[in-house]
Design a protein around this motif. Sequence first.
Motif, PDB file in Angstrom:
ATOM      1  N   UNK A   1       0.829  -1.195   0.000  1.00 32.56           N
ATOM      2  CA  UNK A   1       0.000   0.000   0.000  1.00 32.56           C
ATOM      3  C   UNK A   1       0.870   1.253   0.000  1.00 32.56           C
ATOM      4  N   UNK A   2       0.258   2.376  -0.337  1.00 33.43           N
ATOM      5  CA  UNK A   2       1.006   3.633  -0.321  1.00 33.43           C
ATOM      6  C   UNK A   2       1.484   3.955   1.091  1.00 33.43           C
ATOM      7  N   UNK A   3       0.642   3.695   2.085  1.00 32.96           N
ATOM      8  CA  UNK A   3       1.052   3.937   3.464  1.00 32.96           C
ATOM      9  C   UNK A   3       2.180   3.030   3.889  1.00 32.96           C
ATOM     10  N   UNK A   4       2.117   1.769   3.469  1.00 31.62           N
ATOM     11  CA  UNK A   4       3.196   0.843   3.784  1.00 31.62           C
ATOM     12  C   UNK A   4       4.494   1.249   3.127  1.00 31.62           C
ATOM     13  N   UNK A   5       4.404   1.799   1.912  1.00 35.31           N
ATOM     14  CA  UNK A   5       5.610   2.232   1.201  1.00 35.31           C
ATOM     15  C   UNK A   5       6.257   3.431   1.881  1.00 35.31           C
ATOM     16  N   UNK A   6       5.446   4.260   2.546  1.00 35.08           N
ATOM     17  CA  UNK A   6       5.985   5.397   3.284  1.00 35.08           C
ATOM     18  C   UNK A   6       6.580   4.930   4.607  1.00 35.08           C
ATOM     19  N   UNK A   7       5.791   4.210   5.373  1.00 34.45           N
ATOM     20  CA  UNK A   7       6.215   3.820   6.720  1.00 34.45           C
ATOM     21  C   UNK A   7       7.399   2.866   6.691  1.00 34.45           C
ATOM     22  N   UNK A   8       7.502   2.059   5.629  1.00 32.70           N
ATOM     23  CA  UNK A   8       8.636   1.162   5.475  1.00 32.70           C
ATOM     24  C   UNK A   8       9.725   1.812   4.653  1.00 32.70           C
ATOM     25  N   UNK A   9      10.223   1.080   3.695  1.00 37.01           N
ATOM     26  CA  UNK A   9      11.345   1.626   2.905  1.00 37.01           C
ATOM     27  C   UNK A   9      11.257   1.070   1.491  1.00 37.01           C
ATOM     28  N   UNK A  10      10.245   1.483   0.740  1.00 37.89           N
ATOM     29  CA  UNK A  10       9.994   0.890  -0.572  1.00 37.89           C
ATOM     30  C   UNK A  10      10.840   1.553  -1.653  1.00 37.89           C
ATOM     31  N   UNK A  11      11.612   0.719  -2.339  1.00 33.19           N
ATOM     32  CA  UNK A  11      12.402   1.165  -3.488  1.00 33.19           C
ATOM     33  C   UNK A  11      12.108   0.224  -4.646  1.00 33.19           C
ATOM     34  N   UNK A  12      12.440   0.661  -5.840  1.00 31.23           N
ATOM     35  CA  UNK A  12      12.270  -0.181  -7.021  1.00 31.23           C
ATOM     36  C   UNK A  12      13.179   0.357  -8.112  1.00 31.23           C
ATOM     37  N   UNK A  13      12.914  -0.047  -9.356  1.00 35.27           N
ATOM     38  CA  UNK A  13      13.890   0.174 -10.425  1.00 35.27           C
ATOM     39  C   UNK A  13      13.921   1.600 -10.977  1.00 35.27           C
ATOM     40  N   UNK A  14      13.099   2.518 -10.448  1.00 32.99           N
ATOM     41  CA  UNK A  14      13.291   3.939 -10.742  1.00 32.99           C
ATOM     42  C   UNK A  14      13.954   4.659  -9.566  1.00 32.99           C
ATOM     43  N   UNK A  15      14.354   3.899  -8.541  1.00 34.08           N
ATOM     44  CA  UNK A  15      14.920   4.520  -7.339  1.00 34.08           C
ATOM     45  C   UNK A  15      16.322   5.071  -7.569  1.00 34.08           C
TER      46      UNK A  15
END
Length: 442
Positions: free
Chosen positions: A100-114
Amino acid sequence: MSNTQAHQSRVRSVAAQVAALGGDRAYIAKGGQHHVVPMPGDERFSGRRVDASALNNLLEIDAANSRCIAEPGITFEALIQQTIPQGFLPAVVPELKGITTGGAVAGCSVESMSYRYGGFHDSCESYELIDGTGEVRRLSKADDDPFLFEMIHASYGTLGVLSEITFKLVPAKPFVHMTYERFDSPERFFEELVRLCDTGDHDFIDAIAHGPNDFVLVLGDFEDAAPYTSDYTRSHAFYRSTAERDEDHLTTFDYCFRYDTDAHWMTNTVPPLKWPWVRSLVGRWFLGSTNLIKWSNRLAPMMKLKKRPEVVADVFIPARRFLDFCKVYENDFNFYPLWIVPYRVPGTYPWLTPDYFAWMGDELFIDCAVYGMRNNGPADKSHELEQATYDLDGMKALIGRNHYTRERFWEIYNKQNYDTAKAALDPNGVFANLYDKLGNTG
């Protein structure tokens, strides 16, 4: 009722739940599947339940300003189904559909545009937050409590309940063309990876190490049309194709979730799920990250019978120490595939201690993601990986099994800043302290 009024009604409902806690310990039930790794005897979600599951709506796509406003419980799957037809993607789309968007904020979400945009949190402009007293607050990068705004990232739900997120969008096309470059040594691979991150010639950059001297650099570029599109949602696993093909085409939606069917390669822990005929027959019930996490949670009580759960971890290694990491990883762990994601940090984060950030000494980090390493030997590989990451000046995301002493944890995370944010946002401590929740999970 307007979209805004409906949102405000949902927020008031959650705020009332928090205000009624009276200081009792609570956890946030966001709905769907949590994307922290299940642990035997897990107490991360203990206490009274704050039901925030209704906060799962897209509120606005502002195409003129390349901006989106959404509630924190909306999954990226549901989100990009609505942004792609308008020619946009979030700057970072995590690789699993149920995040989720909230999970991506509270955690540390990265991917291939990072490598270009940083983490998803770096694209965020403002948050609406329900604090630990039930007050609804507005935090923003520029104007409203920028310090508290920056402390929300990597807080893992310990400072309050996100209720709205405003974030940037980037232009997108319907398809992605991928090309694969192979390298027989980590040195040659790393040289090219850094060069491409510096030139910025591709929309997407990530990689897979299939072995200690078998690296595949995966370069992706948006395209308006594709001569064909591959399907990795059932019989075939995407990660295997990177060892066999020179190029590929996917819809942009399928590119974003190319790893979802196998949760990277976690299906390898259940060998029959690697067989095409089994995948075709029962895949709808077992494949996909949401199904796999659901089954992991159902089987969590049986994990107590195992010596240790498999290692699932994201470790962030400063680029200057990546080749050292490759040697240590080959000698001491030797588990492949390994997912590799370059991640450029746009500035310092206040939740890290200044000394530790200076110690890491780089703006480009390499996220090395370990998924499903067996851990039944005499040595605890999870603990060893955590220590190796520390020795190599890196840090480990807290979504998995952690072993930090309190002293080591607060050497990395900024206790003074965290305590300041905690006092401002959760003075009664209704949400768990960060170390107590995640610092040492076994």
